[in-house]
Design an enzyme around this catalytic site. Structure first.
Site, PDB file in Angstrom:
ATOM      1  N   LYS A  53       0.840  -1.205   0.000  1.00 21.44           N
ATOM      2  CA  LYS A  53       0.000   0.000   0.000  1.00 21.44           C
ATOM      3  C   LYS A  53       0.877   1.258   0.000  1.00 21.44           C
ATOM      4  O   LYS A  53       0.638   2.190  -0.767  1.00 21.44           O
ATOM      5  CB  LYS A  53      -0.928   0.001   1.226  1.00 21.44           C
ATOM      6  CG  LYS A  53      -2.062  -1.012   1.111  1.00 21.44           C
ATOM      7  CD  LYS A  53      -2.807  -1.228   2.424  1.00 21.44           C
ATOM      8  CE  LYS A  53      -3.869  -2.317   2.257  1.00 21.44           C
ATOM      9  NZ  LYS A  53      -4.535  -2.699   3.500  1.00 21.44           N
ATOM     10  N   GLN A  97      -4.332  -1.017   9.531  1.00 21.58           N
ATOM     11  CA  GLN A  97      -4.378  -2.390   9.033  1.00 21.58           C
ATOM     12  C   GLN A  97      -5.006  -3.309  10.079  1.00 21.58           C
ATOM     13  O   GLN A  97      -4.632  -3.288  11.254  1.00 21.58           O
ATOM     14  CB  GLN A  97      -2.953  -2.863   8.678  1.00 21.58           C
ATOM     15  CG  GLN A  97      -2.886  -4.230   8.026  1.00 21.58           C
ATOM     16  CD  GLN A  97      -3.508  -4.293   6.639  1.00 21.58           C
ATOM     17  OE1 GLN A  97      -3.610  -3.286   5.929  1.00 21.58           O
ATOM     18  NE2 GLN A  97      -3.941  -5.475   6.233  1.00 21.58           N
ATOM     19  N   ASP A 120     -10.842   3.481   4.037  1.00 18.14           N
ATOM     20  CA  ASP A 120     -11.242   2.066   4.099  1.00 18.14           C
ATOM     21  C   ASP A 120     -12.768   1.918   4.039  1.00 18.14           C
ATOM     22  O   ASP A 120     -13.277   0.826   3.793  1.00 18.14           O
ATOM     23  CB  ASP A 120     -10.776   1.462   5.438  1.00 18.14           C
ATOM     24  CG  ASP A 120      -9.652   0.455   5.282  1.00 18.14           C
ATOM     25  OD1 ASP A 120      -9.535  -0.135   4.190  1.00 18.14           O
ATOM     26  OD2 ASP A 120      -8.908   0.254   6.258  1.00 18.14           O
TER      27      ASP A 120
HETATM   28  N1  GUN Z   1      -7.044  -6.351   6.520  1.00 15.25           N
HETATM   29  C1  GUN Z   1      -7.489  -7.138   5.506  1.00 15.25           C
HETATM   30  N2  GUN Z   1      -8.148  -6.401   4.592  1.00 15.25           N
HETATM   31  C2  GUN Z   1      -8.122  -5.136   5.041  1.00 15.25           C
HETATM   32  C3  GUN Z   1      -8.629  -3.910   4.518  1.00 15.25           C
HETATM   33  O1  GUN Z   1      -9.267  -3.837   3.468  1.00 15.25           O
HETATM   34  N3  GUN Z   1      -8.390  -2.817   5.275  1.00 15.25           N
HETATM   35  C4  GUN Z   1      -7.718  -2.865   6.447  1.00 15.25           C
HETATM   36  N4  GUN Z   1      -7.549  -1.736   7.117  1.00 15.25           N
HETATM   37  N5  GUN Z   1      -7.238  -3.979   6.962  1.00 15.25           N
HETATM   38  C5  GUN Z   1      -7.433  -5.106   6.248  1.00 15.25           C
END
Ligand code: GUN
Length: 299
Positions: A53, A97, A120
């Site tokens: 990311k 995350q 998100d």
């Molecule tokens: N962990 C797994 N998928 C995601 C996501 O789309 N966003 C976040 N913040 N954590 C994750």
């Protein structure tokens, strides 16, 4: 045989558009998009996602910040960091995350993120906007938003008259996916582990989305001929045929069987996966446009 939906290529298109929008924003004299990614603990899979990311954010020309915190970080410390990021004018998107270590209340952390920086799409404000069809101003969770772009590539934007079945009812994928399909005029059913006769229900779907996290659960004979099949699952399974201790990635759909029946299908890897990060970039650039008082770009 089904058309293979190339998520990698669509994701590259999205990232190219984000780069162009970022340049245009700078040309207008506005602050360039800023994304802060926060990770707590040493989960190896999360580390890989987060690195990817941050890397893509830099590639897009964003101001990219990563907070890598030790596993024993307290909830209070994490909430303080989020408060600071909420107040930071150079940051337009905040991503924490998941999963977080057990001693931290994930719900509380997510609800502390300012809704206008919640790229998100997990904050109740954004969940509520999606649920009430306020798509113009909502941030939509990245995986279902990306899945929707792939569906649009095959079926167009108006899905009137089509039956959609979403297998899986998570807050991150299943529920927002169902809301997006509903907003596009599908007749939507959400199926889950307690659903009776799932194969029969799945075979009514013109659009079938599998998001359960069970390797190859959706079989070829569950798929309606000509259906669009979106496989959100990423499961690592043992692959002794590749050598001892080797593994391979499979989706929630038994791909080889399903591809014989479907009209279009996403592969794993290379389908939905690459779209998730691309949509995170799309949400972040959109947030920067809104913060600058400009019209939100669409994807
Ligand atoms: N962990 C797994 N998928 C995601 C996501 O789309 N966003 C976040 N913040 N954590 C994750």
């Amino acid at each position: 045989m089904a058309e293979v939906i190339d998520g990698k290529s669509v994701a590259e298109d999205v990232v190219s558009k984000v780069k162009a929008l970022t340049s245009e924003l700078s040309a207008k004299g506005a602050t360039r998009p800023g994304l802060a990614v926060v990770i707590v603990g040493e989960d190896p899979a999360s580390q890989v996602y987060v690195a990817s990311k941050s890397r893509t954010a830099k590639e897009c020309g964003f101001h990219s910040v990563q907070h890598t915190l030790p596993a024993d970080t307290t909830e209070e410390q994490l909430l303080k960091i989020i408060g600071d990021l909420n107040a930071d004018k150079s940051i337009h998107g905040i991503l924490v995350q998941l999963p977080l270590p057990g001693h931290i209340d994930s719900g509380k952390v997510i609800q502390t993120i300012a809704p206008e920086k919640d790229v998100d799409g997990f904050h109740f404000i954004n969940v509520g906007k999606l649920g009430t069809g306020e798509l113009e101003t909502a941030f939509v969770p990245c995986t279902p938003a990306g899945s929707m772009l792939l569906i649009e590539r095959v079926r167009g934007k108006d899905l009137s008259g089509l039956n959609a079945v979403v297998v899986g009812r998570s807050n991150i994928v299943g529920k927002p996916m169902a809301n997006l399909l509903l907003a596009a005029n599908c007749t939507v059913t959400i199926a889950h582990s307690r659903t009776k006769d799932l194969p029969a229900l799945a075979s009514t779907a013109d659009i079938l989305v599998a998001a359960v996290g069970r390797p190859e659960m959706v079989k070829g004979d569950w798929v309606k001929p000509g259906a669009t099949v979106i496989d959100v699952g990423i499961n690592r399974i043992p692959a002794p045929e590749k050598g001892e201790g080797k593994s391979r990635l499979v989706g929630d759909v038994a791909y080889a069987e399903a591809a014989k029946v479907a009209g279009a299908i996403t592969p794993v890897p290379g389908g939905v996966g690459p779209m998730t990060i691309a949509m995170l970039m799309a949400n972040t650039v959109a947030s920067a446009y809104l913060a600058a008082g400009l019209k939100r770009p669409s994807f």
